[in-house]
Scaffold this active site. Structure first.
Site, short mmCIF file in Angstrom:
data_model
loop_
_atom_site.label_atom_id
_atom_site.label_comp_id
_atom_site.label_asym_id
_atom_site.label_seq_id
_atom_site.Cartn_x
_atom_site.Cartn_y
_atom_site.Cartn_z
N LYS A 28 45.82 6.23 32.25
CA LYS A 28 47.10 5.90 32.64
C LYS A 28 47.10 4.49 33.38
O LYS A 28 45.97 4.64 34.03
CB LYS A 28 47.64 7.03 33.68
N ARG B 228 49.89 20.13 26.86
CA ARG B 228 50.26 21.00 25.78
C ARG B 228 48.89 21.64 25.44
O ARG B 228 48.95 22.79 24.77
CB ARG B 228 51.00 20.28 24.87
#
Ligand code: BES
Ligand code: MN
Ligand code: ZN
Length: 473
Positions: free
Chosen positions: A254, A328
């Site tokens: 990120k 996920r």
């Protein structure tokens, strides 16, 4: 802070906070002479009618003591929503201290109790120059006996626990320390806790979870909480929380701005822990099992890579398109475990899953996907009682195309469009026929500025919705 219920207020307090519904503004009969006149004149001068969002406040001499009196406008009784009660009292109680008498005429006492707790919430433990907090006690005036103080306190303390966990930095809350906190909480609240270390996680073949956890120095833990509130039933409700104690994005790193607040990526875990605390303290008559696959998404020579193909506990293979779509991957193994090893009849997962949910719904509303209409309806009702907003997003089969892989069964991203939907539906691929709901709290679990009765940082949103959801008869 001290909160108790009282049935008379003959004692003289430093401050009085009294709710007033529109058109029902009357000065308390206990006040006479000049004192009464001051209030009556003030009501007249400020044209105070009890309208929602308005209040009047004044200081006057009462039985030899300078006391502050606030009349809190709540508007029309029929139109008053639960969170508005909490918000109104929160705002009135926040700025005052000393001995305070709080009226509850016509409102839910437990909500006033909650507001009293939230009014003094401040995550300031790391400030070294803080002043000693001023003494404050709330006497909550009730006409009849009630156990509202129990429920209000259990809910507020659970919400504040969730806030604390979200606010704690990642050098304090990491998988092992989170597991430790849950163990202590289980002892305190009365739910059962089981923790799996890495060996057991490997034995269970949670390959997707382990891939995400691989590079971090802080090793993963799998946390299980069990509340068996209904021994007469074999039905178990499953609850799963995303527990990324830090999300660097992994090798798909990120940028600094996006990483800065990623200590909050265990917001789902914090939420389900808070919900379990409330559920077990209030002895909810349901069997509820909660799991958290706790890990840190880090970088290193050992990290999982974009392009890798990994397995999962459920057996499906996954092409890793982006290591930042890690939530996920941890959730599919947690969901598979809870369905197949804890035998739950339905499952709800709660996760700070996508930035896209912020684009779609902003910071006030939790995005939901569900494969079962009744379950969603029931959540919606619970959310209304809690005064927390949820909104359902579609899971039409067409979207499945977006996360198909050329070389594996699935890939872990679905492209730029419908990001929250494809993320949720990826989890849905692992629930089979089990009724399932997914709550994306990336926008709601953490606030960058105070609003409503929330302070900066963790909000504790969804804890009360989950409590209401399970607490229904
Ligand atoms: N933890 C983030 C989601 C998030 C974003 C939570 C902002 C709170 C605030 C999640 O793991 C993530 O990085 N999601 C990616 C998915 C993408 C790579 C498909 C995102 O939303 O950008
Ligand atoms: Mn991520
Ligand atoms: Zn994440």
């Amino acid at each position: 802070m001290n909160i108790k219920l009282v049935k008379d207020f003959s004692k003289v307090y430093d401050a009085y906070v009294m709710p007033k519904f529109e058109g029902e503004v009357k000065v308390y009969e206990g006040l006479t002479g000049e004192e009464k006149l001051v209030l009556e004149k003030l009501i007249e001068k400020k044209e105070f009618t009890g309208k929602k969002g308005t209040s009047i406040s004044c200081d006057l001499m009462h039985k030899g003591r300078l006391v502050n009196i606030t009349y809190l406008g709540l508007g029309n009784k029929e139109e008053l929503r639960p969170y508005e009660v909490i918000e109104a009292f929160y705002k009135a109680l926040k700025g005052i201290d000393g001995e305070i008498l709080v009226g509850t005429h016509g409102v839910e006492v437990s909500q006033v109790v909650e507001a009293a707790h939230y009014s003094k919430y401040d995550f300031n433990k790391y400030k070294t120059d803080k002043k000693d907090p001023k003494e404050v006690s709330f006497d909550i005036y009730v006409e009849e006996d009630t156990d509202a103080i129990c429920e209000g306190t259990a809910l507020a303390e659970s919400v504040m626990l969730t806030r604390d966990l979200v606010n704690e930095p990642a050098n304090v809350i990491f998988p092992e320390s989170l597991a430790h906190e849950v163990t202590l909480l289980g002892e305190k609240c009365g739910f059962e806790v089981e923790i799996f270390g890495e060996e057991k996680i490997e034995e269970l073949k949670m390959e997707a979870f382990l891939s995400v956890a691989r590079a971090a120095e802080k090793r993963p833990r799998f946390i299980i909480m069990r509340h068996m509130g209904d021994p007469s039933s074999t039905e178990i409700h499953g609850l799963v929380g995303k527990g990324l104690t830090y999300d660097t994005g992994g090798l798909s790193l990120k940028p600094s701005a996006g990483m800065a607040n990623m200590k909050t990526d265990m917001g789902g875990a914090a939420t389900v822990i808070g919900a379990m605390a409330a559920i077990s303290r209030m002895k909810v008559k349901k069997n509820i099992v909660t799991v958290i696959a706790a890990c840190e998404n880090s970088i290193g020579g050992n990290a999982y890579r974009p392009g890798d193909v990994i397995g999962s506990m459920g057996g499906k293979t996954i092409e890793v398109d982006n290591t930042d779509a890690e939530g996920r991957l941890t959730l599919i193994d947690a969901v598979h475990y809870i369905i197949n090893h804890e035998n739950v009849k339905e499952v709800i997962d709660v996760a700070t899953l996508t930035g896209a949910v912020l684009v779609a719904l902003g910071t006030s509303t939790t995005g939901v996907l569900a494969n079962n209409d009744e379950m969603y309806k029931s959540l919606e009702e619970a959310s209304h009682v809690a005064g927390e907003r949820v909104w359902r997003l579609p899971n039409f089969p067409e979207y499945k195309e977006l996360y198909k892989s050329k070389i594996a069964d699935l890939k872990n991203t679905g492209g730029r469009f419908a990001g929250s939907i494809t993320a949720g539906m990826f989890i849905e691929e692992f629930v089979g026929e089990t009724p399932w709901m997914h709550l994306d709290i990336a926008g709601t679990s953490d606030a960058s500025a105070p609003y409503g009765y929330y302070t900066n940082g963790g909000t504790g949103q969804i804890v009360r919705t989950l409590y209401n959801y399970y607490n229904k008869k």
